[in-house]
Design a protein around this motif. Structure first.
Motif, short mmCIF file in Angstrom:
data_model
loop_
_atom_site.label_atom_id
_atom_site.label_comp_id
_atom_site.label_asym_id
_atom_site.label_seq_id
_atom_site.Cartn_x
_atom_site.Cartn_y
_atom_site.Cartn_z
N ALA A 195 0.96 4.14 -3.01
CA ALA A 195 0.71 5.56 -2.74
C ALA A 195 1.89 6.41 -3.20
O ALA A 195 1.69 7.46 -3.83
CB ALA A 195 0.45 5.76 -1.25
N ALA A 199 -3.58 2.69 1.10
CA ALA A 199 -2.89 3.41 0.02
C ALA A 199 -3.53 4.77 -0.21
O ALA A 199 -2.83 5.78 -0.41
CB ALA A 199 -2.92 2.58 -1.26
N GLY A 200 -4.87 4.83 -0.18
CA GLY A 200 -5.55 6.10 -0.37
C GLY A 200 -5.24 7.09 0.74
O GLY A 200 -5.04 8.28 0.49
N TRP A 237 0.24 11.41 -10.97
CA TRP A 237 -0.13 12.48 -10.05
C TRP A 237 -1.03 13.52 -10.71
O TRP A 237 -1.93 14.06 -10.07
CB TRP A 237 1.13 13.15 -9.51
CG TRP A 237 0.89 14.47 -8.82
CD1 TRP A 237 1.20 15.72 -9.27
CD2 TRP A 237 0.27 14.66 -7.54
NE1 TRP A 237 0.82 16.67 -8.37
CE2 TRP A 237 0.25 16.05 -7.29
CE3 TRP A 237 -0.26 13.79 -6.59
CZ2 TRP A 237 -0.29 16.59 -6.12
CZ3 TRP A 237 -0.80 14.32 -5.42
CH2 TRP A 237 -0.80 15.71 -5.21
N VAL A 275 2.05 9.36 -6.33
CA VAL A 275 2.41 10.75 -6.05
C VAL A 275 3.60 11.21 -6.89
O VAL A 275 3.63 12.36 -7.36
CB VAL A 275 2.71 10.94 -4.55
CG1 VAL A 275 3.30 12.33 -4.27
CG2 VAL A 275 1.44 10.77 -3.73
N ALA A 287 0.83 -1.21 0.00
CA ALA A 287 0.00 0.00 0.00
C ALA A 287 0.86 1.25 0.00
O ALA A 287 0.57 2.23 -0.71
CB ALA A 287 -0.93 -0.01 1.21
N VAL A 331 -2.48 7.16 2.69
CA VAL A 331 -1.09 7.61 2.55
C VAL A 331 -0.95 8.55 1.35
O VAL A 331 -0.22 9.55 1.39
CB VAL A 331 -0.13 6.41 2.43
CG1 VAL A 331 1.30 6.87 2.16
CG2 VAL A 331 -0.19 5.57 3.70
N PHE A 332 -1.68 8.25 0.27
CA PHE A 332 -1.66 9.14 -0.89
C PHE A 332 -2.15 10.53 -0.54
O PHE A 332 -1.54 11.54 -0.92
CB PHE A 332 -2.51 8.55 -2.02
CG PHE A 332 -2.85 9.55 -3.07
CD1 PHE A 332 -1.90 9.97 -3.99
CD2 PHE A 332 -4.12 10.13 -3.13
CE1 PHE A 332 -2.20 10.93 -4.96
CE2 PHE A 332 -4.42 11.08 -4.08
CZ PHE A 332 -3.46 11.49 -4.99
N GLY A 337 -6.29 11.69 5.33
CA GLY A 337 -5.35 10.63 5.01
C GLY A 337 -4.87 9.88 6.24
O GLY A 337 -4.81 8.64 6.24
#
Length: 238
Positions: free
Chosen positions: A33, A171-172, A42, A37, A29, A174-175, A107
C-alpha cells in the motif's frame, strides 16, 4: 458448472473465513500500500480513491433524500458526482462534506475486515456497489474506470486464495486510507474554488479551513481505528 453448483460456490465465497495467522502477510500488505501511494503508480491508482470519494458524495446524498443522477471521473483522475435536491440546507452540506472522509472510512473498514476474516464478504459487497455504480457513469472514461475496478475486485473474490484475498484487501484498505490523506494534502496545499471546502464555505457561515480541519479529524479517527487492528499483529512480529 450447473446452477446448484454455481450457487453453492457463490455462497461459499460469501461466508467469512478465519483470517491468516499473524505473519508476513500483514507487513507485506502495508508495504504494498505504501509503495503504491509514494511511487509513480499513484497516478493511476488514485483512481480508486477518486471513485470512493465520488461514491461517498452519492451515498450520503441518497441517505439525505437527494437523487443521485451520475458521476464522472476525468482523465486527470479528478471526479464529480451530481445529486439533485435543494440547493442549500443540511442535505446538500452533508453530501458535499462526505467526499473526503469516504475513502478513509472505507479503507479503515477494509483493514479491520481483512484482519478478522471477512475479506471475501467485503469484496462481494464492493463488487455489487461497483456494478450498480456502472449505471450512473456519465462518460466512457468513467465507465472504463469503474468496470476495470469491478473486474479486478471480482477476479480477486472468485479466484483469490484466502491469503491473497486477505493481503490484497488489507493493502487496498491501507491504500485508500493513505490515499485519503494524500488527497487532503493536495487540497490543503492549493485548493480551488471548486473544491469541497470552498463549496462548503459558500453553503455555510463557516470558512473553508474549518471544513478542511473536520476532514483531517475524521481521517485521523479512521487511521487510529485501523491502527488498533494492525498494531497487535505487528507487535507479535517484533
Amino acid at each position: 458448472m450447473d446452477l446448484p453448483t454455481l450457487g453453492h460456490e457463490i455462497v461459499q465465497r460469501l461466508l467469512p473465513d478465519a483470517a491468516p495467522a499473524t505473519g508476513w502477510w500483514v507487513p507485506t500488505a502495508l508495504l504494498v500500500a505504501l509503495a503504491v501511494v509514494v511511487l509513480p503508480t499513484w497516478r493511476l491508482a488514485r483512481l480508486a480513491v477518486t471513485i470512493a470519494h465520488e461514491l461517498g458524495h452519492a451515498g450520503v446524498g441518497i441517505l439525505m433524500g437527494r437523487r443521485f443522477t451520475g458521476f464522472v471521473v476525468s482523465a486527470d483522475m479528478s471526479g464529480h458526482a451530481v445529486t439533485v435536491g435543494p440547493r442549500r440546507g443540511f442535505g446538500r452540506v452533508a453530501s458535499t462534506w462526505a467526499g473526503y472522509p469516504a475513502p478513509a472510512l472505507i479503507g479503515a473498514v477494509l483493514a479491520q475486515i481483512a484482519l478478522h476474516g471477512w475479506a471475501p464478504t467485503a469484496l462481494f459487497v464492493a463488487l455489487v456497489v461497483l456494478v450498480l455504480a456502472l449505471v450512473f457513469t456519465r462518460s466512457l472514461h468513467t465507465l472504463a474506470a469503474v468496470l476495470g475496478t469491478a473486474a479486478g475486485v471480482g477476479a480477486l473474490w472468485w479466484w483469490g486464495s484466502p491469503v491473497l484475498t486477505a493481503v490484497l484487501t488489507l493493502a487496498g484498505g491501507v491504500f485508500l486510507l493513505l490515499g485519503a490523506w494524500r488527497h487532503l494534502g493536495t487540497v490543503i496545499r492549493g485548493g480551488g474554488r471548486t473544491d469541497d471546502p470552498a463549496q462548503l464555505a459558500s453553503l455555510t457561515p463557516l470558512p473553508g479551513w474549518v471544513w478542511t480541519l473536520s476532514f483531517a479529524v475524521v481521517l485521523a479517527a479512521c487511521t487510529w481505528w485501523a491502527w488498533t487492528g494492525l498494531a497487535p499483529h505487528l507487535l507479535r512480529l517484533v
